[in-house]
Design an enzyme around this catalytic site. Structure first.
Site, PDB file in Angstrom:
ATOM      1  N   SER A   1       6.045 -15.053   7.155  1.00  0.00           N
ATOM      2  CA  SER A   1       5.268 -14.074   5.925  1.00  0.00           C
ATOM      3  C   SER A   1       5.125 -14.609   4.709  1.00  0.00           C
ATOM      4  O   SER A   1       4.309 -13.930   3.923  1.00  0.00           O
ATOM      5  CB  SER A   1       6.450 -12.829   5.942  1.00  0.00           C
ATOM      6  OG  SER A   1       6.476 -11.706   6.815  1.00  0.00           O
TER       7      SER A   1
ATOM      8  N   SER B   1       3.444 -10.848   5.597  1.00  0.00           N
ATOM      9  CA  SER B   1       3.704  -9.718   5.092  1.00  0.00           C
ATOM     10  C   SER B   1       3.674  -9.541   3.660  1.00  0.00           C
ATOM     11  O   SER B   1       3.506  -8.609   2.804  1.00  0.00           O
ATOM     12  CB  SER B   1       5.056  -8.934   5.385  1.00  0.00           C
ATOM     13  OG  SER B   1       6.273  -9.902   4.983  1.00  0.00           O
TER      14      SER B   1
ATOM     15  N   LYS C   1       7.561 -10.456  -4.764  1.00  0.00           N
ATOM     16  CA  LYS C   1       7.458  -9.406  -3.666  1.00  0.00           C
ATOM     17  C   LYS C   1       8.390  -8.247  -3.846  1.00  0.00           C
ATOM     18  O   LYS C   1       9.502  -8.464  -4.312  1.00  0.00           O
ATOM     19  CB  LYS C   1       7.630  -9.966  -2.413  1.00  0.00           C
ATOM     20  CG  LYS C   1       7.200  -9.282  -1.085  1.00  0.00           C
ATOM     21  CD  LYS C   1       7.346 -10.084   0.197  1.00  0.00           C
ATOM     22  CE  LYS C   1       7.177  -9.541   1.232  1.00  0.00           C
ATOM     23  NZ  LYS C   1       7.431 -10.250   2.468  1.00  0.00           N
TER      24      LYS C   1
END
Lengths: 145, 509
Positions: free
Chosen positions: B194, B170, B81
């Site tokens: 997330s 997310s 990420k």
């Protein structure tokens, strides 16, 4: 035949529903907002103060509305009785956290660290003159007080 | 080849029946083929392929007996990420303010993965600064869920797709990287769900370990007291492999615990007969879709049938958790975001009238509405006049929520079983009808209480909805019982036999 199968599956379904430990219906309670303390208002004075503290602008009425909604939502916390409850900062509160010895363990990385700055001068970061308050801007959002 | 799990790939690399270079090449090809899902923001293809070629040489030396050492993840592709710092690879948090930021160091968990031979194929898309539950609020545009997605036919003009399902957030990009087979595992971050939310929506395993087990050093902070690096994997075994490879105390993160951790391998033959599974009644929340409810019921009954003790339990403050979370989140965001001023790194505005003007202009240009909104709300809750009524109040409610978990686990419950999300992945058009703040409040109801209490939790794909979208269920355990959580999750995975997304047909077209 079809009927028998249908009865079987209905029976099976009912039996399974009853055996399951998962509740049948949502369990959340409705909160009576009239019993909660009044929400603090998001007025022009607060908007100005927050913009100064945050160094970001609300941008538009939508931004002010968003804060108002966030406060409206946060106010629900007052439905919870927290008498004699201590605030909790961290789940590791009952542990002694690791502290390393105060010795230099790395260095010689000036170039690496400074290469991300847009403006530098002889190994210094460059900033424009300080101690000058932000210019007041005319804005067309924020509730009138 | 891409349908292999990480565990299977390692054993094939070890016996020489698989080439690390070829494996990496296949992943890169797949990543390019499904590029339209917008899950990678910075590609690292050629570098990862170079490293995989090197690893392939090491493996062949091992297989031929010239070396007896082997690196667990030698040449295996992973996705990271874009809020984990990676030395010499741009790290943006999907924000304009870090659009030009190239970290001079690598996050500890990523470093450990690389030390074990893992290669990074790319940095993945996310909501700006991990603020969101859809991976829709990124400067790079939204991430698309690969399930039920109509991929463009190669050589043909792409039919305009009007709508598709969101990947969840997310860490949506990392979830998609694993779901599509483009990587064998991925890191996300988990502050309020997330990792688990997108894992559930994309039909992969998502693991948030106990707070303090995985180092946050180099993970750009959102909410320091809640952030945990999250693990995406194709199977529970893979999640366990990754967890064991990167967990442990880090002298660069004082919030990692110093207790030694025994590494473990999950058994294949698992019994859950002796376990007490708790079903928290408050997790039947308003808005739950019938297919999620049905999956939850079926799982509870499954444990019941094999002889585990399954009982309804109560976590009474669950309903208030999301409110508590959003107040604490905004407050820590307001503080964390104050470091972005354009001087030392990141975007710098052109305004040079004064330091304050430069800061204000930089931050105005750098942050999106969501980030700005949370900073302003955070500073509102932290104002002297509101501090006790909102910030301290939320911290007190946090203790009650943590206490809820302590009590059910103290009362004999081993593992809690809940849904991960209220529904299957919503469509993009529906999701963007209202603002990010409203959606975050709906999306994270079952995931953020876990972060407030610090406990470990994992989401495992359970079944497909009627429309063919994956549904995830969540297993939660007491603090530092990561192994127990993983073990029960693996047993459940063995029973469900969930078919992972198969995109091999894309390779032919």
């Amino acid at each position: 035949m079809l009927q028998r199968r249908l009865t079987y599956s209905v029976k099976f379904y009912i039996k399974r529903c009853f055996s399951s430990k998962v509740p049948e219906k949502p369990t959340w309670v409705t909160i009576d907002r009239s019993k909660l303390p009044k929400e603090p208002k998001v007025d022009r004075e607060v908007v100005d103060l927050l913009e100064r503290l945050s160094l970001v602008e609300f941008n538009n009425q939508e931004g002010v509305d968003r804060l108002t909604k966030a406060v409206h939502s946060a106010n629900l916390l007052h439905a919870v009785n927290t008498d004699n409850v201590e605030p909790m900062d961290s789940v590791l509160e009952d542990r002694i956290l690791y502290l390393r010895d105060d010795v230099v363990t790395d260095g010689n990385c000036l170039k690496d660290v400074m290469r991300n700055a847009t403006k530098t001068l002889e190994d210094y970061y460059v900033a424009p003159p300080g101690n000058i308050p932000l210019k007041q801007k005319e804005r067309d959002y924020g509730n009138k007080t | 080849m891409l349908s292999l799990t990480l565990r299977e790939a390692i054993s094939k690399l070890k016996d020489g029946s698989l080439s690390a270079a070829e494996l990496c090449e296949k992943c890169v090809t797949r990543a390019k083929r499904v590029q339209e899902l917008n899950f990678i923001v910075t590609e690292n293809f050629s570098q990862s392929q170079k490293e995989a070629v090197h690893s392939a040489r090491l493996w062949s030396e091992y297989v031929s007996g010239r070396h007896n050492e082997w690196r667990k993840f030698g040449g295996i592709p992973f996705a990271i990420k874009d809020n984990f710092c990676t030395k010499d690879i741009r790290t943006t948090c999907a924000s304009h303010i870090l659009n030009n930021y190239v970290p001079p160091y690598t996050a500890t968990v990523v470093q450990k993965l690389q030390d074990a031979g893992g290669v990074i194929i790319g940095k993945t898309n996310m909501d700006e600064f991990a603020m969101g539950a859809g991976s829709t609020d990124s400067i790079f545009g939204p991430v698309r869920n690969p399930w039920n997605y109509k991929f463009a036919q190669s050589g043909r003009e792409h039919d305009k797709i009007n709508d598709w399902h969101i990947a969840g957030g997310s860490s949506g990009g990392s979830a998609v990287a694993v779901a599509t087979g483009a990587s064998f595992g991925a890191f996300g971050s988990d502050t309020g769900g997330s990792t688990r939310n997108p894992a559930a929506y994309c039909g992969v395993v998502g693991f948030k370990s106990t707070y303090g087990r995985l180092s946050r050093h180099g993970l750009i902070p959102l909410v320091n007291s809640l952030d945990v690096p999250g693990i995406f994997a194709k199977s529970v075994d893979d999640a366990s492999l990754l967890f064991n490879a990167v967990a442990g105390h880090d002298t660069r993160d004082s919030t990692t615990v110093t207790d030694s951790m025994d590494t473990f391998t999950l058994p294949d033959d698992i019994s859950v007969k002796h376990l007490h599974i708790g079903i928290p009644k408050e997790y039947h929340a308003p808005g739950m879709s019938p297919c999620v409810l049905e999956a939850w019921r079926r799982a509870a009954d499954l444990f019941d049938r094999v002889g585990a003790k399954v009982s309804e339990v109560s976590l009474p403050h669950t309903q208030f958790s999301i409110i508590c979370y959003s107040v604490l989140c905004c407050a820590e965001v307001a503080s964390n975001m104050s470091r972005y001023d354009g001087i030392e790194y990141g975007h710098r505005a052109k305004n040079e009238d004064s330091t304050e003007e430069l800061y204000a202009a930089t931050r105005h240009e750098g942050f999106n509405d969501v980030v700005r909104g949370r900073i302003l709300a955070g500073n509102f809750f932290l104002l002297k006049r509101n501090y006790d009524n909102f910030f301290l109040k939320a911290q007190k409610v946090r203790r009650l929520i943590a206490e809820d978990f302590r009590q059910v686990f103290g009362g004999g419950v081993d593992i809690l079983l809940t849904p991960t999300t209220l529904t299957e992945a919503p469509t993009y058009s529906w999701f963007t009808e209202v603002d990010n703040r409203t959606r975050a409040e709906e999306q994270d109801v079952f995931t953020q209480p876990i972060n407030l209490a610090g406990v470990p939790a994992i989401t495992v794909p359970a079944s497909l909805s009627q429309s063919g979208l994956p549904i995830g269920l969540q297993f939660i355990g007491p603090n530092f019982h990561d192994k127990e959580v993983l073990t029960v999750a693996k047993w459940f995975e063995q029973q469900t036999n969930f078919k992972r997304l198969d995109l091999s047909h894309l390779d032919k077209s």
